[in-house]
Design a protein around this motif. Structure first.
Motif, PDB file in Angstrom:
ATOM      1  N   UNK A 234      39.182  56.132  32.347  1.00 30.02           N
ATOM      2  CA  UNK A 234      40.069  56.143  31.176  1.00 30.02           C
ATOM      3  C   UNK A 234      40.988  54.927  31.168  1.00 30.02           C
ATOM      4  N   UNK A 235      41.558  54.581  32.322  1.00 26.85           N
ATOM      5  CA  UNK A 235      42.467  53.427  32.381  1.00 26.85           C
ATOM      6  C   UNK A 235      41.736  52.123  32.075  1.00 26.85           C
ATOM      7  N   UNK A 236      40.487  51.996  32.543  1.00 28.37           N
ATOM      8  CA  UNK A 236      39.736  50.775  32.265  1.00 28.37           C
ATOM      9  C   UNK A 236      39.328  50.696  30.792  1.00 28.37           C
ATOM     10  N   UNK A 237      39.107  51.823  30.154  1.00 29.41           N
ATOM     11  CA  UNK A 237      38.856  51.812  28.707  1.00 29.41           C
ATOM     12  C   UNK A 237      40.084  51.276  27.979  1.00 29.41           C
ATOM     13  N   UNK A 238      41.269  51.678  28.424  1.00 27.50           N
ATOM     14  CA  UNK A 238      42.515  51.195  27.803  1.00 27.50           C
ATOM     15  C   UNK A 238      42.679  49.692  28.029  1.00 27.50           C
ATOM     16  N   UNK A 239      42.299  49.226  29.212  1.00 29.47           N
ATOM     17  CA  UNK A 239      42.360  47.779  29.479  1.00 29.47           C
ATOM     18  C   UNK A 239      41.413  47.037  28.540  1.00 29.47           C
ATOM     19  N   UNK A 240      40.191  47.559  28.379  1.00 28.24           N
ATOM     20  CA  UNK A 240      39.219  46.943  27.466  1.00 28.24           C
ATOM     21  C   UNK A 240      39.752  46.919  26.040  1.00 28.24           C
ATOM     22  N   UNK A 241      40.395  47.999  25.648  1.00 28.08           N
ATOM     23  CA  UNK A 241      40.899  48.135  24.283  1.00 28.08           C
ATOM     24  C   UNK A 241      42.050  47.170  24.015  1.00 28.08           C
ATOM     25  N   UNK A 242      42.973  47.068  24.969  1.00 28.63           N
ATOM     26  CA  UNK A 242      44.189  46.273  24.759  1.00 28.63           C
ATOM     27  C   UNK A 242      44.115  44.876  25.377  1.00 28.63           C
ATOM     28  N   UNK A 243      43.046  44.623  26.200  1.00 29.28           N
ATOM     29  CA  UNK A 243      42.920  43.350  26.905  1.00 29.28           C
ATOM     30  C   UNK A 243      44.191  43.005  27.670  1.00 29.28           C
ATOM     31  N   UNK A 286      39.138  41.633  32.075  1.00 31.35           N
ATOM     32  CA  UNK A 286      39.914  40.569  31.443  1.00 31.35           C
ATOM     33  C   UNK A 286      39.212  39.216  31.557  1.00 31.35           C
ATOM     34  N   UNK A 287      38.350  39.084  32.564  1.00 36.25           N
ATOM     35  CA  UNK A 287      37.613  37.828  32.733  1.00 36.25           C
ATOM     36  C   UNK A 287      36.380  37.781  31.847  1.00 36.25           C
ATOM     37  N   UNK A 288      35.660  38.913  31.739  1.00 32.44           N
ATOM     38  CA  UNK A 288      34.395  38.937  31.014  1.00 32.44           C
ATOM     39  C   UNK A 288      34.463  39.686  29.682  1.00 32.44           C
ATOM     40  N   UNK A 289      35.578  40.366  29.401  1.00 32.09           N
ATOM     41  CA  UNK A 289      35.687  41.120  28.158  1.00 32.09           C
ATOM     42  C   UNK A 289      35.192  42.548  28.264  1.00 32.09           C
ATOM     43  N   UNK A 290      34.548  42.892  29.390  1.00 31.33           N
ATOM     44  CA  UNK A 290      34.043  44.247  29.631  1.00 31.33           C
ATOM     45  C   UNK A 290      33.855  44.416  31.133  1.00 31.33           C
ATOM     46  N   UNK A 291      33.483  45.616  31.554  1.00 28.74           N
ATOM     47  CA  UNK A 291      33.250  45.857  32.969  1.00 28.74           C
ATOM     48  C   UNK A 291      31.913  45.256  33.352  1.00 28.74           C
ATOM     49  N   UNK A 292      31.863  43.916  33.305  1.00 27.76           N
ATOM     50  CA  UNK A 292      30.642  43.176  33.615  1.00 27.76           C
ATOM     51  C   UNK A 292      30.736  42.689  35.049  1.00 27.76           C
ATOM     52  N   UNK A 293      29.804  43.122  35.864  1.00 29.92           N
ATOM     53  CA  UNK A 293      29.876  42.825  37.286  1.00 29.92           C
ATOM     54  C   UNK A 293      28.954  41.671  37.637  1.00 29.92           C
ATOM     55  N   UNK A 294      29.431  40.679  38.392  1.00 27.81           N
ATOM     56  CA  UNK A 294      28.627  39.506  38.712  1.00 27.81           C
ATOM     57  C   UNK A 294      27.467  39.845  39.626  1.00 27.81           C
ATOM     58  N   UNK A 295      26.431  38.991  39.586  1.00 27.59           N
ATOM     59  CA  UNK A 295      25.243  39.202  40.407  1.00 27.59           C
ATOM     60  C   UNK A 295      25.578  38.960  41.871  1.00 27.59           C
ATOM     61  N   UNK A 296      25.494  40.026  42.645  1.00 27.35           N
ATOM     62  CA  UNK A 296      25.775  39.943  44.075  1.00 27.35           C
ATOM     63  C   UNK A 296      25.265  41.226  44.706  1.00 27.35           C
ATOM     64  N   UNK A 297      24.575  41.126  45.838  1.00 22.90           N
ATOM     65  CA  UNK A 297      23.976  42.313  46.441  1.00 22.90           C
ATOM     66  C   UNK A 297      24.954  43.064  47.323  1.00 22.90           C
ATOM     67  N   UNK A 298      25.861  42.343  47.965  1.00 24.24           N
ATOM     68  CA  UNK A 298      26.781  42.988  48.893  1.00 24.24           C
ATOM     69  C   UNK A 298      27.967  43.575  48.151  1.00 24.24           C
TER      70      UNK A 298
END
Length: 421
Positions: A234-243, A286-298
């Protein structure tokens, strides 16, 4: 929010912050009369964890509508969640009936059936023949049938595809079963990054969208780990909404959620981890505009036990399915020749032979899944036909019984008539 975290961290104030929340929420005067009724007490896993009367989920197709589950809402995030206890053997059918009636697309399980030698939850889903169980479980009283269609075991969670069938209407629906397998009771995930991977996988499935029924979340009591999950989401949705994450008041949001279900987040460490996960997730949003996770295996990111001395790194994406031997060999060779820092900048290694092997293995797995689904559909069809034939026979038997009784009565009347006249 980061300043608040730093301030609490520096004065070692997590115990005090948690007690403040507990005392404030303890003043809520909400009724739990339904949970205390004599007929409902056996349906509660713990005596001190009860659903509020005003937020409890009610079963529609049952003589007793009670189940230990609450509808928890976050209006600002436009999110709704059903938080419930780990089903008991006697309430597993009620659990699946609720999933069907509430049109939920996913069940999110945050505990294991047995933890530290104690049973924390019933085995309420089919284990599958490959695991020494059945592919299908039927709950006769609730007229609900559950079939295991697919199982994808990953390093710290398992994703299952289940088919739920309403035996009354004959309608079916596929649902996801997200099972976090490495989260200890009263404990924490390995890292905020690992948790965010799991949350991202649930989100990507569409199971948290407003156009489907609320997801069903449970751990053992349905308040600690389950509370952390809905708080972070819920908190991350609010971050996405309000940036913006500076205006996210974590403790106030938690107090509001506790108005829907008592006891959400059970320990100071769970509260601290919730902050860490929100901060790490917010930074990548805030960096990618959404909960976009960078390519990394670890699982890079802030450790749940680390000090907040350095800036948390962005978390990785959901851990991929188990790789083929050829793919693992290629990844190993790549890591030996390229440093992890430069992996993202390098072009992917192209190996036609290993790609062909991986592609063939993918096609084989896909074909096996389709064959299993087809086989399951045939078995379900036979079971439905058998049930239908059984119902017809019961009706015919009842009719024959009535005819037999009628014959006996008529014969008796005839004999009486002959005897007296």
């Amino acid at each position: 929010m980061e300043d608040e975290f730093d301030e609490i961290e520096q004065r070692n104030g997590w115990q005090m912050a948690f007690m403040k929340i507990k005392i404030t929420a303890g003043q809520y005067d909400y009724s739990i009369q339904d949970a205390k009724k004599a007929e409902n007490r056996p349906r509660n896993r713990y005596r001190d964890v009860s659903p509020y009367d005003h937020t409890r989920v009610k079963l529609k197709r049952a003589d007793n509508d009670y189940i230990n589950a609450c509808l928890v809402k976050s209006p600002e995030a436009n999110r709704s969640y059903i938080l419930t206890q780990g089903p008991l053997p006697s309430t597993s059918g009620h659990f699946w009936l609720m999933v069907w009636e509430q049109r939920s697309k996913a069940v999110v399980m945050l505990n294991n059936v047995i933890e530290k030698g104690t049973i924390k939850c019933a085995q309420y889903w089919p284990l599958g023949e490959e695991n020494g169980g059945d592919d299908i479980i039927t709950f006769e009283e609730e007229q609900i049938r559950i079939a295991l269609l697919d199982e994808d075991v990953r390093s710290y969670y398992t994703l299952r595809t289940l088919q739920i069938e309403d035996m009354v209407s004959g309608n079916t629906r596929d649902i996801f079963h997200f099972h976090y397998t490495t989260w200890p009771d009263f404990g924490l995930p390995d890292s905020p990054a690992a948790f965010l991977n799991f949350l991202s996988a649930v989100r990507d499935s569409g199971s948290l969208s407003a156009d489907v029924g609320p997801p069903v979340l449970h751990c053992s009591a349905g308040i600690g780990r389950s509370g952390m999950f809905c708080m972070v989401d819920a908190c991350l949705v609010m971050v996405e909404k309000n940036q913006d994450m500076d205006n996210i008041e974590v403790q106030n949001i938690l107090l509001e959620m506790r108005r829907y279900r008592m006891g959400l987040i059970q320990t100071p460490d769970q509260l601290r981890f919730t902050y860490l996960a929100i901060i790490a997730g917010a930074k990548t949003i805030l960096k990618h505009g959404r909960l976009e996770l960078p390519t990394c295996e670890n699982n890079v990111g802030v450790s749940a036990n680390s000090n907040n001395d350095s800036e948390p790194e962005a978390p990785p994406p959901p851990i991929p399915p188990k790789k083929s031997r050829s793919q693992e060999f290629r990844d190993k060779a790549s890591k030996e020749t390229v440093s992890p820092v430069n992996v993202k900048a390098e072009k992917p290694i192209v190996n036609t032979e290993t790609d062909d092997i991986a592609k063939r293995e993918h096609e084989i797995r896909k074909r096996k899944r389709e064959e299993k689904r087809h086989s399951m559909e045939e078995r379900l069809s036979k079971m439905r036909k058998k049930q239908h034939d059984s119902e017809i026979w019961k009706k015919q038997r009842s009719l024959l019984q009535y005819i037999g009784i009628g014959v006996v009565v008529v014969t008796g009347v005839f004999l009486l008539y002959k005897y007296y006249f």
